[in-house]
Motif scaffolding. Structure first.
Motif, PDB file in Angstrom:
ATOM      1  N   LYS A  28      48.127  37.746 105.558  1.00  0.00           N
ATOM      2  CA  LYS A  28      49.150  38.247 106.467  1.00  0.00           C
ATOM      3  C   LYS A  28      50.373  38.718 105.677  1.00  0.00           C
ATOM      4  O   LYS A  28      50.894  37.999 104.824  1.00  0.00           O
ATOM      5  CB  LYS A  28      49.560  37.139 107.448  1.00  0.00           C
ATOM      6  N   ASN A  63      40.141  39.041 111.353  1.00  0.00           N
ATOM      7  CA  ASN A  63      40.739  38.148 112.340  1.00  0.00           C
ATOM      8  C   ASN A  63      40.598  38.794 113.719  1.00  0.00           C
ATOM      9  O   ASN A  63      40.908  39.977 113.895  1.00  0.00           O
ATOM     10  CB  ASN A  63      42.226  37.933 111.984  1.00  0.00           C
ATOM     11  N   LYS A  64      40.135  38.060 114.704  1.00  0.00           N
ATOM     12  CA  LYS A  64      39.820  38.615 116.020  1.00  0.00           C
ATOM     13  C   LYS A  64      41.045  39.145 116.753  1.00  0.00           C
ATOM     14  O   LYS A  64      40.927  39.991 117.633  1.00  0.00           O
ATOM     15  CB  LYS A  64      39.117  37.561 116.873  1.00  0.00           C
ATOM     16  N   ARG A  65      42.209  38.653 116.435  1.00  0.00           N
ATOM     17  CA  ARG A  65      43.405  39.082 117.156  1.00  0.00           C
ATOM     18  C   ARG A  65      44.138  40.232 116.469  1.00  0.00           C
ATOM     19  O   ARG A  65      45.276  40.543 116.803  1.00  0.00           O
ATOM     20  CB  ARG A  65      44.350  37.889 117.323  1.00  0.00           C
ATOM     21  N   ILE A  66      43.476  40.857 115.512  1.00  0.00           N
ATOM     22  CA  ILE A  66      44.116  41.902 114.720  1.00  0.00           C
ATOM     23  C   ILE A  66      43.806  43.290 115.290  1.00  0.00           C
ATOM     24  O   ILE A  66      42.675  43.592 115.646  1.00  0.00           O
ATOM     25  CB  ILE A  66      43.624  41.828 113.246  1.00  0.00           C
ATOM     26  N   THR A  67      44.842  44.141 115.371  1.00  0.00           N
ATOM     27  CA  THR A  67      44.623  45.562 115.654  1.00  0.00           C
ATOM     28  C   THR A  67      44.824  46.323 114.352  1.00  0.00           C
ATOM     29  O   THR A  67      45.750  46.042 113.598  1.00  0.00           O
ATOM     30  CB  THR A  67      45.621  46.081 116.712  1.00  0.00           C
ATOM     31  N   ASN A 210      53.937  43.885 108.682  1.00  0.00           N
ATOM     32  CA  ASN A 210      52.535  43.494 108.674  1.00  0.00           C
ATOM     33  C   ASN A 210      51.854  43.904 107.368  1.00  0.00           C
ATOM     34  O   ASN A 210      52.484  44.470 106.476  1.00  0.00           O
ATOM     35  CB  ASN A 210      51.814  44.110 109.872  1.00  0.00           C
TER      36      ASN A 210
END
Length: 517
Positions: A28, A63-67, A210
């Protein structure tokens, strides 16, 4: 926290290995530069992590929550859309919310009191989301980012299908930034940006909260924006903390240590082999010889550090031209509208010129007009009758020809071996020489075009952004070749570190452009 984890990924094309048990981790907030020579597989690696290519082996875990957003030069643009309309698609989810809200207003006309109360509550939530997301300032957002990357010079009302490759790249990069994904994947974003737009992008990425992954051969740009380097070489990915300059120092130390270890091991192998050869046949010492052989068999062989071959660029020189190579008299360049004020310019034999200035103000158009490839709006250009020029264009479209055919078709009197030798001197390997032009990387295709140029006898070189896509070694080799060329040079470049020390005259196109810069 890792946002991307690549584990033991291997991939190849035919007999060629692109990645071999490669591993990669993006944490991150990390600003990562992916570096390596032309053709090592950087774009292939990006396509693998984006899911566009399935690797032969290994695991990719996001990571599943990543755009994530990828600057893809091959995105299809819809005919009929203006630049502004296309950029607004970055906010399509907001426009969908707005339409949903309007649809609920229409339903209220026939809704019950209870249904109306429910819809009003939902409308309030949508309205709040639109307000906090800046939906009502979209136009100013588009202009802020678009102007920073030079789209204001092109014009927001221009049809996206009428754009050049460089303009397309700017539009796609602007849309990507407007989408504001959590992870940016950028492949050579500075290739079509001039110095002021590179400064804008540098500042944007320096302040980007980011993580991003950046492929670039622009060393000053890399040094300014990354804090981690991944080096791709011979199918292996190696991680280094720090910017590009620090990576170079650490990598040089590693190579030195590897070569010292290699030499030491080779001496030990020679010593063991000599002992075994002398003692294996003697009864008294045969057990000692077998012991040495077992020691030799268990040894993990150290390879000598591979050395990347620097391309050998060299331009053939024709008979000298007259003193005044190109003369522009009251020249106004442009297409439908003027791009310049009347320009009076004399290019003198033996001098080297760099043309600099913002994108979209006519630098490439000036070169084409000088060479008679584009008609001027007014004024005239006089070429010396002895001029023999070589012209390197920014972009070129290819039929389904190989690199070998591309050169041989232009120089049919050359032998097969001569064509192969010329391409090899430019840094192309055997498999690349036999590859279709359309599958070569941008840097490899540029080397083929340079090869064609170097086989022509010239007294004047016209080079339009020749360093785009080229790796560090190729840039160094090209700079030396231009320095050593005794003829006249006119060079358009957005990289001062390339042309400074090479040219004797810098022409600022912003002084004669009709566009507001």
């Amino acid at each position: 926290m890792s946002v991307l984890k690549v584990t033991d990924v291997s991939h190849g094309f035919g007999e060629r290995t692109i990645l071999e048990h490669a591993s990669f981790v993006m944490q991150k907030g990390e600003h990562i530069g992916l570096v390596g020579a032309n053709g090592e597989g950087k774009s292939t690696f990006i396509n693998i992590i984006m899911g566009n290519i399935t690797p032969d082996d290994g695991k990719i875990e996001w990571n599943k929550r990543i755009t994530k957003g990828y600057l893809d030069q091959y995105t299809k643009l819809t005919e009929g859309l203006t630049i502004k309309e296309f950029l607004k698609t970055a906010f399509s989810h907001m426009f969908e919310m707005e339409q949903e809200m309007y649809a609920m207003y229409d339903k209220m006309a026939t809704a019950t009191e209870e249904e109306t109360a429910s819809m009003l509550e939902e409308i309030g939530e949508i309205q709040s989301e639109l307000d906090t997301s800046g939906f009502y300032t979209i136009d100013s957002k588009i202009e802020e980012v678009g102007n920073g990357l030079g789209l204001g010079d092109i014009g927001y009302d221009k049809d996206v299908t009428e754009l050049s490759g460089g303009q397309r790249s700017k539009v796609l990069l602007t849309k990507l930034i407007l989408e504001n994904p959590m992870i940016l994947i950028l492949d050579e974003p500075t290739n079509f940006l001039d110095e002021s737009h590179i400064r804008w992008l540098t500042n944007y990425l320096q302040n980007y909260e980011n993580a991003f992954l950046l492929v670039s051969h622009d060393i000053p740009f890399l040094n300014n924006v990354v804090n981690v380097i991944y080096h791709l070489e011979d199918g292996k990915l190696t991680r280094y903390s720090g910017n590009y300059d620090l990576f170079q120092k650490l990598h040089a130390i590693e190579i030195e240590h590897q070569n010292i270890a290699y030499e030491k091991q080779q001496k030990e192998i020679q010593r063991l082999e000599t002992f075994i050869a002398k003692n294996k046949a003697r009864v008294a010492t045969t057990n000692m010889a077998k012991s040495r052989q077992r020691q030799l068999d268990k040894m993990v062989i150290i390879d000598k550090a591979s050395e990347k071959v620097k391309p050998n660029f060299s331009f053939k020189e024709a008979r000298a031209s007259g003193r005044f190579v190109i003369t522009c008299r009251d020249l106004v360049i442009g297409y439908d509208t003027p791009l310049s004020k009347p320009l009076n310019l004399v290019i003198e034999r033996g001098h080297k010129y760099a043309i600099r200035g913002a994108n979209g103000i006519g630098k490439s158009t000036l070169l084409k007009t000088m060479l008679g490839l584009q008609k001027p709006i007014s004024g005239k250009v006089e070429l010396d009758y002895n001029i023999e020029y070589g012209y390197f264009v920014q972009e070129e479209k290819y039929d389904r020809t190989t690199a070998h055919e591309e050169v041989w078709n232009m120089y049919p009197s050359m032998t097969n071996a001569e064509v192969r030798g010329a391409l090899a001197a430019c840094g192309l390997t055997k498999d690349k020489i036999e590859s279709l032009m359309v599958v070569l990387s941008g840097g490899e295709a540029a080397k083929v075009r340079l090869c064609k140029l170097m086989l022509k006898e010239c007294n004047t070189l016209i080079l339009d952004e020749p360093t785009n896509h080229l790796d560090v070694l190729a840039k160094e080799a090209l700079k030396e070749a231009v320095q050593n060329f005794k003829g006249t040079v006119i060079l358009v470049s957005h990289e001062p570190e390339f042309y400074e020390g090479v040219v004797d005259t810098i022409l600022n196109a912003e002084e004669w452009t009709t566009k507001i810069v």
